[in-house]
Enzyme design. Sequence first.
Site, mmCIF file in Angstrom:
data_model
loop_
_atom_site.group_PDB
_atom_site.id
_atom_site.type_symbol
_atom_site.label_atom_id
_atom_site.label_comp_id
_atom_site.label_asym_id
_atom_site.label_seq_id
_atom_site.Cartn_x
_atom_site.Cartn_y
_atom_site.Cartn_z
ATOM 1 N N ASP A 58 0.860 -1.182 0.000
ATOM 2 C CA ASP A 58 0.000 0.000 0.000
ATOM 3 C C ASP A 58 0.896 1.231 0.000
ATOM 4 O O ASP A 58 2.096 1.157 0.258
ATOM 5 C CB ASP A 58 -0.972 -0.033 1.188
ATOM 6 C CG ASP A 58 -2.215 0.825 0.932
ATOM 7 O OD1 ASP A 58 -2.278 1.516 -0.102
ATOM 8 O OD2 ASP A 58 -3.129 0.811 1.789
ATOM 9 N N ASP A 69 -4.125 6.984 -3.584
ATOM 10 C CA ASP A 69 -5.544 7.364 -3.675
ATOM 11 C C ASP A 69 -5.981 7.967 -2.350
ATOM 12 O O ASP A 69 -5.372 7.720 -1.308
ATOM 13 C CB ASP A 69 -6.414 6.160 -4.043
ATOM 14 C CG ASP A 69 -6.221 4.967 -3.119
ATOM 15 O OD1 ASP A 69 -5.070 4.593 -2.848
ATOM 16 O OD2 ASP A 69 -7.227 4.404 -2.641
ATOM 17 N N CYS A 119 -14.739 -21.922 19.023
ATOM 18 C CA CYS A 119 -13.807 -22.197 17.930
ATOM 19 C C CYS A 119 -12.883 -23.318 18.380
ATOM 20 O O CYS A 119 -12.584 -23.435 19.571
ATOM 21 C CB CYS A 119 -12.987 -20.935 17.634
ATOM 22 S SG CYS A 119 -11.659 -21.173 16.431
ATOM 23 N N CYS A 167 -9.855 -23.905 16.524
ATOM 24 C CA CYS A 167 -8.602 -23.741 15.794
ATOM 25 C C CYS A 167 -7.468 -24.176 16.729
ATOM 26 O O CYS A 167 -7.695 -24.339 17.932
ATOM 27 C CB CYS A 167 -8.440 -22.295 15.334
ATOM 28 S SG CYS A 167 -7.920 -21.145 16.634
ATOM 29 N N CYS A 194 -7.294 -22.077 19.972
ATOM 30 C CA CYS A 194 -8.396 -22.254 20.920
ATOM 31 C C CYS A 194 -8.379 -23.656 21.515
ATOM 32 O O CYS A 194 -8.699 -23.843 22.695
ATOM 33 C CB CYS A 194 -9.725 -21.946 20.249
ATOM 34 S SG CYS A 194 -9.816 -20.219 19.708
#
Length: 569
Positions: free
Chosen positions: A93, A128, A275, A277, A280
């Site tokens: 960016d 931008d 969760c 994952c 977790c």
Amino acid sequence: MQKETSFELKHKDIAGRIGRLTIGERTIETPALMPVYSPTKPIIDTAELTERFKCRALMTNSYIILKNPELKEKVIEQGIHKFLGFDGIIATDSGSYQLMEYGNVTVTNKEIVEFQETIGSDIGSFLDIPTMPDAYKPRAEEQLELTLERAKEATNAGFLVNAGIQGATYVDLREKAARAIGKDFKLCAVGGIVRLMETYRFADLVEVISAVKQNIPADRIVHAFGLGHPMVFSLAVAMGCDLFDSAAYALYAEGGRYLTVNGTKRLEELEYLPCSCPVCSKHGTGLKELPAEEKTKELARHNLYVSMQEIDTIKQAIRENTLWELVNVRCRSHPELYKALGKLLEQEWLAEHDPITKKSAFYIQGTESGKRTEVVNVKNRLARVESSSAVEMPPFGQVPWELSDIYPYNSLRDGIEYAGCKVTDLCKIKAIMDYQFGKGAGTLIPDNARIKKSKATRRIRGIYEGNELIAAVRASDHFIIPHIKLAERLHQKFPYPKLRIMIDDDAVEFVKEGKSVFAKFVSEVDPDLRAGDEVLIVDKDDNLLRTGTLILSPREAIDFDRGVAATVR
Ligand code: GUN
Ligand code: ZN
């Protein structure tokens, strides 16, 4: 020199798509999420992003690098890939985010574009100006003008330009910006939407993305700039967004916020973790008791897991053609998402891109299902069929019983009492012909045609004239697949451009041999056709070459210059 870029579509549902994006030697599948990697204080390092999260694209900030003399020197010397130790696609960016957060930056557009070229970004941005959602309109216009001037300065940049489309919440400005940017750039970024996401203005988000999508060519890669919350991914993908970047996984973690596909939770307030994952599973609610720095890192990992997982869930939904079902579920997590669903269902332009036949049954999930793209798409087709045997089949209204074997009616007929007179197989076939190809197509099937059924399922498999097979019936959706004799009759009965995909001379010999029609060679398509339709493939003088199945929407088939537009029978 810009690296060669190509983008092609593999699978579709609603206006969402699974695509392949190649930049130089690097290829990723879209939709894709690019985690944002901070060059000064990364929370998750690039080795872990690659190995654990299978991440093939990331986004970092060239402005931060440029403004840090030590970093700048190193990155110029090593190039961005070596410096980050990351071999995938690197998007940078330009400082626009800083412009949005702090109001000013000390770099010119030209400088930051050149810097991104120097360090070897695969994808880069010009400077931008992300206008705030409800900015005073003359200010939004002025900032858009400046953004478009800066875009012009970047048209020949040595990277794939992530071209920001601005215009705040003004639909006319977004449309204007989209037309200007869409003309010159392959990668169109819907910018200035972070605030909309953060303030739960999802209906406005739908309006903004819709305004953009309708005003850029269909083959443009669409990046939803800064849209990093998994609860909105499915909504955005359904409208045709291909790329996301997420700083959210890290920023939210720093604030103790735990992402889920249904919204954000405060970790401190969770008594259970919704969760499993690796993070977790390992810690359970013990996650809350970790030392501060460790906790932030682990929370960021969880946040990234659920975000990446959601992208896979969406891709699988596209493969199964159940994206509406997924969006419907996701948009019931918050009243503002539900409003956004209402707005999404108003977008009739989506229907043009939605396949006419799907791999999964049509599930009614509530009254909103009656506004889905499938319902919009079949309206004209139902009007083509005359029948005295219609039944009420919500949400499609009156549906001739003759059509009850085909998608989407086949999944809705159970439980409907049909009390009319017997419908013969021949009547069914004639009605399906009218429905698929146009009023009167059924008359192309002679009354003495023989209809052959599967012994096992009793379903129609083929239609014969004497001993010649003139059409098959596809088992999955009961659509009619005309063979060449029937195709010739369709070609004669329906004038150009009805039912046709017209190809350039260059492709004629290939198609005659049975090779697929590549989008590159498509010059015209009947706009009433949909992906999944059986089509007549013709040359520029309207000579019938072969029959095939349309893979893309008409507009995609015309706009894309990569990938298969139709398979050939
Ligand atoms: N990051 C978040 N939003 C934006 C945007 O509109 N433009 C750029 N360049 N970066 C962003
Ligand atoms: Zn988790």
